[in-house]
Motif scaffolding. Structure first.
Motif, PDB file in Angstrom:
ATOM      1  N   SER A  29      18.919  11.480  15.832  1.00 22.25           N
ATOM      2  CA  SER A  29      18.760  10.088  15.457  1.00 22.25           C
ATOM      3  C   SER A  29      18.494   9.660  14.100  1.00 22.25           C
ATOM      4  CB  SER A  29      18.014   9.355  16.536  1.00 22.25           C
ATOM      5  OG  SER A  29      17.700   8.101  16.446  1.00 22.25           O
ATOM      6  N   ASP A  30      17.317  10.645  13.693  1.00 18.72           N
ATOM      7  CA  ASP A  30      16.906  10.658  12.396  1.00 18.72           C
ATOM      8  C   ASP A  30      17.723  10.850  11.264  1.00 18.72           C
ATOM      9  OD1 ASP A  30      14.504   9.629  13.676  1.00 18.72           O
ATOM     10  OD2 ASP A  30      13.413  11.433  13.331  1.00 18.72           O
ATOM     11  N   GLN A  31      18.832  11.288  11.450  1.00 21.88           N
ATOM     12  CA  GLN A  31      19.977  11.771  10.395  1.00 21.88           C
ATOM     13  C   GLN A  31      20.184  10.283   9.714  1.00 21.88           C
ATOM     14  OE1 GLN A  31      22.770  15.283  11.343  1.00 21.88           O
ATOM     15  NE2 GLN A  31      22.849  13.704  12.875  1.00 21.88           N
ATOM     16  N   GLN A  32      19.985   9.328  10.405  1.00 19.17           N
ATOM     17  CA  GLN A  32      20.611   8.022   9.870  1.00 19.17           C
ATOM     18  C   GLN A  32      22.192   8.052   9.153  1.00 19.17           C
ATOM     19  OE1 GLN A  32      18.792   5.105   9.608  1.00 19.17           O
ATOM     20  NE2 GLN A  32      17.127   6.460  10.970  1.00 19.17           N
ATOM     21  N   ARG A  33      22.733   8.929   9.720  1.00 16.04           N
ATOM     22  CA  ARG A  33      24.497   9.027   9.441  1.00 16.04           C
ATOM     23  C   ARG A  33      25.084   9.306  10.731  1.00 16.04           C
ATOM     24  NH1 ARG A  33      26.205  14.108   7.925  1.00 16.04           N
ATOM     25  NH2 ARG A  33      24.964  15.650   7.936  1.00 16.04           N
ATOM     26  N   ASP A  34      26.235   8.961  10.655  1.00 14.45           N
ATOM     27  CA  ASP A  34      27.138   9.355  11.990  1.00 14.45           C
ATOM     28  C   ASP A  34      27.965  10.927  11.404  1.00 14.45           C
ATOM     29  OD1 ASP A  34      26.551   7.057  13.425  1.00 14.45           O
ATOM     30  OD2 ASP A  34      28.130   5.918  12.081  1.00 14.45           O
ATOM     31  N   VAL A  35      27.965  11.769  12.230  1.00 16.28           N
ATOM     32  CA  VAL A  35      28.689  12.717  11.841  1.00 16.28           C
ATOM     33  C   VAL A  35      30.220  12.694  11.893  1.00 16.28           C
ATOM     34  CG1 VAL A  35      26.815  14.068  12.937  1.00 16.28           C
ATOM     35  CG2 VAL A  35      28.704  13.610  14.525  1.00 16.28           C
ATOM     36  N   ALA A  36      30.734  13.392  11.174  1.00  9.68           N
ATOM     37  CA  ALA A  36      32.286  13.440  10.918  1.00  9.68           C
ATOM     38  C   ALA A  36      33.093  13.800  12.006  1.00  9.68           C
ATOM     39  CB  ALA A  36      32.447  14.027   9.835  1.00  9.68           C
ATOM     40  N   ALA A  37      32.438  15.001  12.600  1.00  7.18           N
ATOM     41  CA  ALA A  37      33.158  15.896  13.913  1.00  7.18           C
ATOM     42  C   ALA A  37      32.058  16.381  14.594  1.00  7.18           C
ATOM     43  CB  ALA A  37      33.990  16.898  13.126  1.00  7.18           C
ATOM     44  N   LEU A  38      32.273  16.415  15.835  1.00  2.95           N
ATOM     45  CA  LEU A  38      31.353  16.824  16.881  1.00  2.95           C
ATOM     46  C   LEU A  38      32.134  17.674  17.961  1.00  2.95           C
ATOM     47  CD1 LEU A  38      28.240  17.159  18.216  1.00  2.95           C
ATOM     48  CD2 LEU A  38      29.215  14.916  19.646  1.00  2.95           C
ATOM     49  N   CYS A  39      31.709  19.062  18.231  1.00  3.31           N
ATOM     50  CA  CYS A  39      32.439  19.944  19.277  1.00  3.31           C
ATOM     51  C   CYS A  39      30.944  20.102  20.221  1.00  3.31           C
ATOM     52  CB  CYS A  39      32.644  21.377  18.657  1.00  3.31           C
ATOM     53  SG  CYS A  39      33.731  22.173  19.502  1.00  3.31           S
ATOM     54  N   ILE A  40      31.531  19.638  21.347  1.00  4.49           N
ATOM     55  CA  ILE A  40      30.542  19.588  22.465  1.00  4.49           C
ATOM     56  C   ILE A  40      31.071  20.985  23.388  1.00  4.49           C
ATOM     57  CG2 ILE A  40      29.614  18.634  24.637  1.00  4.49           C
ATOM     58  CD1 ILE A  40      29.829  15.940  23.242  1.00  4.49           C
ATOM     59  N   MET A  41      30.201  22.089  23.510  1.00  7.39           N
ATOM     60  CA  MET A  41      30.643  23.327  24.130  1.00  7.39           C
ATOM     61  C   MET A  41      29.734  23.914  25.060  1.00  7.39           C
ATOM     62  SD  MET A  41      32.051  24.891  20.477  1.00  7.39           S
ATOM     63  CE  MET A  41      33.041  26.430  21.132  1.00  7.39           C
ATOM     64  N   GLY A  42      30.147  24.497  25.976  1.00 11.77           N
ATOM     65  CA  GLY A  42      29.379  25.334  26.964  1.00 11.77           C
ATOM     66  C   GLY A  42      28.520  24.626  28.104  1.00 11.77           C
ATOM     67  N   SER A  43      27.775  25.577  28.616  1.00 13.34           N
ATOM     68  CA  SER A  43      27.159  24.951  29.859  1.00 13.34           C
ATOM     69  C   SER A  43      25.922  24.601  29.608  1.00 13.34           C
ATOM     70  CB  SER A  43      26.949  26.249  30.980  1.00 13.34           C
ATOM     71  OG  SER A  43      26.104  27.309  30.115  1.00 13.34           O
ATOM     72  N   MET A  44      25.129  23.941  30.373  1.00  9.10           N
ATOM     73  CA  MET A  44      23.797  23.429  30.197  1.00  9.10           C
ATOM     74  C   MET A  44      22.865  24.351  30.451  1.00  9.10           C
ATOM     75  SD  MET A  44      23.004  20.429  28.490  1.00  9.10           S
ATOM     76  CE  MET A  44      24.245  19.326  29.081  1.00  9.10           C
ATOM     77  N   PRO A  45      21.752  24.606  29.728  1.00  9.07           N
ATOM     78  CA  PRO A  45      20.480  25.373  30.092  1.00  9.07           C
ATOM     79  C   PRO A  45      19.647  24.818  31.189  1.00  9.07           C
ATOM     80  CG  PRO A  45      20.138  24.459  27.961  1.00  9.07           C
ATOM     81  CD  PRO A  45      21.464  24.270  28.359  1.00  9.07           C
ATOM     82  N   PRO A  46      18.851  25.495  31.907  1.00 10.79           N
ATOM     83  CA  PRO A  46      18.093  24.869  32.971  1.00 10.79           C
ATOM     84  C   PRO A  46      17.133  23.716  32.422  1.00 10.79           C
ATOM     85  CG  PRO A  46      18.183  27.148  33.140  1.00 10.79           C
ATOM     86  CD  PRO A  46      18.925  26.984  31.819  1.00 10.79           C
ATOM     87  N   GLY A  47      16.825  22.896  33.258  1.00 10.70           N
ATOM     88  CA  GLY A  47      15.893  21.651  32.793  1.00 10.70           C
ATOM     89  C   GLY A  47      16.647  20.361  32.225  1.00 10.70           C
ATOM     90  N   CYS A  48      17.822  20.703  31.652  1.00 11.97           N
ATOM     91  CA  CYS A  48      18.272  19.652  31.107  1.00 11.97           C
ATOM     92  C   CYS A  48      19.071  18.835  32.104  1.00 11.97           C
ATOM     93  CB  CYS A  48      19.593  19.985  30.134  1.00 11.97           C
ATOM     94  SG  CYS A  48      18.859  21.043  28.429  1.00 11.97           S
ATOM     95  N   PRO A  49      19.224  17.385  31.898  1.00 10.30           N
ATOM     96  CA  PRO A  49      19.923  16.703  32.826  1.00 10.30           C
ATOM     97  C   PRO A  49      21.580  16.639  32.669  1.00 10.30           C
ATOM     98  CG  PRO A  49      19.119  15.260  31.066  1.00 10.30           C
ATOM     99  CD  PRO A  49      18.455  16.766  31.016  1.00 10.30           C
TER     100      PRO A  49
END
Length: 283
Positions: A29-49
């Motif tokens: 959030s603190d980047q203060q800019r929108d990313v041009a491209a995002l790749c969402i990959m892989g499984s979620m580690p334990p503890g993450c909702p």
């Protein structure tokens, strides 16, 4: 372990505390800019909702961000979030899945084994069932599905207004290449697809156009105009074709997800054309 298969041993991930998750989201959030491209990959580690990927997307992306999803974790949350963000602004997200994953998501039987190719009729049934399973958010969020199928031809399925086109995308033939190293190839496909998609959205940039790979991608996009008239669908299908060459090039290197630019360029130039198999209404 067996003949003509690869076995991957994956060490269990450490537990991710809630405070660590919060710190990650604040950093984004603190980047203060929108990313041009995002790749969402892989499984979620334990503890993450399960909605963590959706929360990351919400913090990082705008309606113009190009997004490739290569994960099925929390997919319902993610699609709903993206659908809300892109409503009335145009879709900018694709879902990459292998054929067996798609059938499991859609609860559709696949006749062949995991390594066997999917029949076109099975693919159509799986796409219809996927859209019914995930509801309106799937078609509102996604430009389409990039469906890999091992060494068999891949498919890009476009999500247009009331129809979906099924485009067959050839895969480089590596049968004469000797020892192959497929672990990590899927990551190379995802990264290459997103990079090429971004490239095709930057073709007014002279620096981008000066690169040999960018020139080849642009040529292939021009050739595909005869089968895909919708610009974004055409760009994504060609980008997916490029991503598949990246995955194939990765299979030729012993180190995971490593590839040589010259190999990618050679395989991409040799790749056959995209083929429009069908254009069907959503049921």
């Amino acid at each position: 372990v067996g003949c003509d298969v690869s076995t991957e041993l994956v060490e269990p991930s450490g537990f991710v505390e809630e405070e660590e998750q919060g710190r990650l989201l604040r950093m984004i959030s603190d980047q203060q800019r929108d990313v041009a491209a995002l790749c969402i990959m892989g499984s979620m580690p334990p503890g993450c909702p399960k909605d963590l990927y959706a929360r990351i997307y919400k913090e990082a992306c705008s309606s113009t961000t190009l997004c490739l999803i290569d994960s099925v974790v929390g997919l319902d949350h993610l699609l709903e979030t993206i659908a809300c963000r892109t409503m009335n602004n145009g879709k900018r997200t694709i879902l990459k899945v292998n054929a067996s994953e798609l059938c499991r998501l859609a609860n559709v039987a696949k006749a062949a084994t995991e390594a066997g190719g999917i029949h076109p009729d099975e693919l159509v049934n799986a796409v219809q069932a996927f859209c019914n399973t995930f509801g309106a958010s799937a078609r509102q969020a996604l430009c389409g599905l990039a469906v890999t199928d091992g060494s068999h031809p891949a498919h890009y399925v476009t999500f247009e207004a009331e129809t979906f086109d099924v485009v067959q995308v050839p895969v480089p033939n590596l049968s004469r290449e000797g020892m192959l190293y497929p672990i990590g190839a899927g990551d190379a496909v995802a990264a290459g697809t997103l990079a090429a998609w971004r490239c095709l959205n930057q073709l007014t940039d002279e620096k981008v156009l000066s690169e040999p790979i960018s020139q080849e991608i642009s040529k292939r996009e021009q050739l595909a105009k005869s089968i895909l008239t919708v610009t974004e669908s055409r760009r994504i299908a060609v980008a997916f074709a490029f991503g598949l060459t990246c995955g194939s090039a990765s299979c030729l290197e012993e180190q995971n997800s490593v590839l040589q630019e010259a190999t990618v360029l050679e395989l991409f130039r040799e790749m056959g054309p995209l083929i429009l198999l069908s254009s069907l209404p959503f049921s």
